[in-house]
Write an enzyme that holds these catalytic residues in place. Structure first.
Site, PDB file in Angstrom:
ATOM      1  CG  MET A 266      -1.807  10.312  -2.682  1.00 45.74           C
ATOM      2  SD  MET A 266      -0.909  11.865  -2.762  1.00 45.74           S
ATOM      3  CE  MET A 266       0.634  11.318  -3.501  1.00 45.74           C
TER       4      MET A 266
ATOM      5  CG  HIS B 131       2.962   4.355  -1.743  1.00 49.66           C
ATOM      6  ND1 HIS B 131       3.832   5.422  -1.833  1.00 49.66           N
ATOM      7  CD2 HIS B 131       2.630   4.253  -0.424  1.00 49.66           C
ATOM      8  CE1 HIS B 131       4.022   5.936  -0.639  1.00 49.66           C
ATOM      9  NE2 HIS B 131       3.291   5.257   0.234  1.00 49.66           N
TER      10      HIS B 131
ATOM     11  CG  MET C  68       6.893   7.371   2.856  1.00 49.67           C
ATOM     12  SD  MET C  68       6.473   7.380   1.106  1.00 49.67           S
ATOM     13  CE  MET C  68       6.353   9.113   0.735  1.00 49.67           C
TER      14      MET C  68
ATOM     15  CB  SER D 147       6.281   7.609  -8.833  1.00 49.38           C
ATOM     16  OG  SER D 147       5.063   8.300  -8.598  1.00 49.38           O
TER      17      SER D 147
ATOM     18  CG  ASP E 132       2.865   7.601  -5.498  1.00 52.94           C
ATOM     19  OD1 ASP E 132       3.225   6.916  -4.529  1.00 52.94           O
ATOM     20  OD2 ASP E 132       3.661   8.067  -6.336  1.00 52.94           O
TER      21      ASP E 132
END
Ligand code: DX5
Ligand code: ZN
Length: 224
Positions: free
Chosen positions: A36, A65, A136, A7, A34
């Protein structure tokens, strides 16, 4: 075969291309990004613009993700930027089946994500339609959190559910994975291990990745 998806959340963004090349050389199979939005998650990270740069830095598949509300609005942008896999959280979209279809239509593999408190039952009706399930093992939002131990039992139950449904979805685990728990995670059914801080914050990141991979591969045939 178990695989590693570093990641980049924990990478040094001043030298992102070099960080990606380093994990690729060390044996990574995917680059995990990632995403967000500050709404679904208590943190803000990167969007399609950064995925475009990641695309230029590697030939590995990009695993996006999406920890964002209304992911439907951004699937086209992430696919266009070069993502190969896109996963979404059931609680972030009203019509999960439609969202999964959009991901497939955009030419990407589709994944569904389970938070630590989300029951497996939430994905029973969609499991046959996804390419992977991302479990997760921390709450979404930050790198460097501690692995939640009950995730191992959930992994086993997820593996059983996939078998029971005769589905082909692969299992990805994300959060707090490192050399010390990679073997247990793989033995419990994880096929793709996401690791951020355990790789990029290590003194020797390439060696850390190899250690995680070796540990996972040593135990993947053990049934627990
Ligand atoms: C958390 C992210 C994870 C995170 C993993 O919301 O989905 O991918 O970057 O980081 P580590 O491996 O440090 O727990
Ligand atoms: Zn992630």
């Amino acid at each position: 075969m178990v695989e590693i998806a570093p990641s980049i959340l924990s990478a040094d963004f001043t030298r992102l291309g070099e960080e990606i090349a380093m994990v690729e050389r060390a044996g990574a199979s995917y680059i995990h990004v990632d995403v967000m939005d500050g709404h679904y998650t208590p943190n803000l990270t990167v969007g399609p613009f950064v995925v475009e740069w990641v695309r230029k830095a590697t030939r590995l598949p990009i695993d996006a993700h999406l920890m964002i509300e209304n992911p439907d609005n951004f699937i086209g942008a992430f696919a266009g930027a070069g993502a190969n896999m896109i996963s979404v959280h059931p609680g972030a979209t009203y019509h999960l089946h439609r969202t999964i279809s959009y991901i497939r239509q955009a030419g990407c593999q589709a994944g569904v994500v389970l938070n630590p408190a989300t029951p497996l039952a939430m994905i029973e009706e969609i499991i046959a339609d996804v390419d992977y399930v991302l479990l997760m093992s921390v709450n979404p939002g930050f790198g460097g959190q501690k692995f939640i131990p009950s995730s191992l039992d959930k992994l086993r139950r997820l593996r059983d559910l996939i078998r029971f449904k005769s589905a082909t979805a692969r299992i990805e685990i994300d959060g707090g994975i490192g050399p010390d728990n990679a073997a247990e995670a793989a033995a419990a059914g994880a096929e793709i291990l996401v690791a951020g801080s355990a790789i990029f914050k290590a003194g020797d990141p390439a060696e850390a990745l190899k250690k995680i991979l070796r540990a996972a591969q040593s135990s993947e045939r053990v049934t627990v």
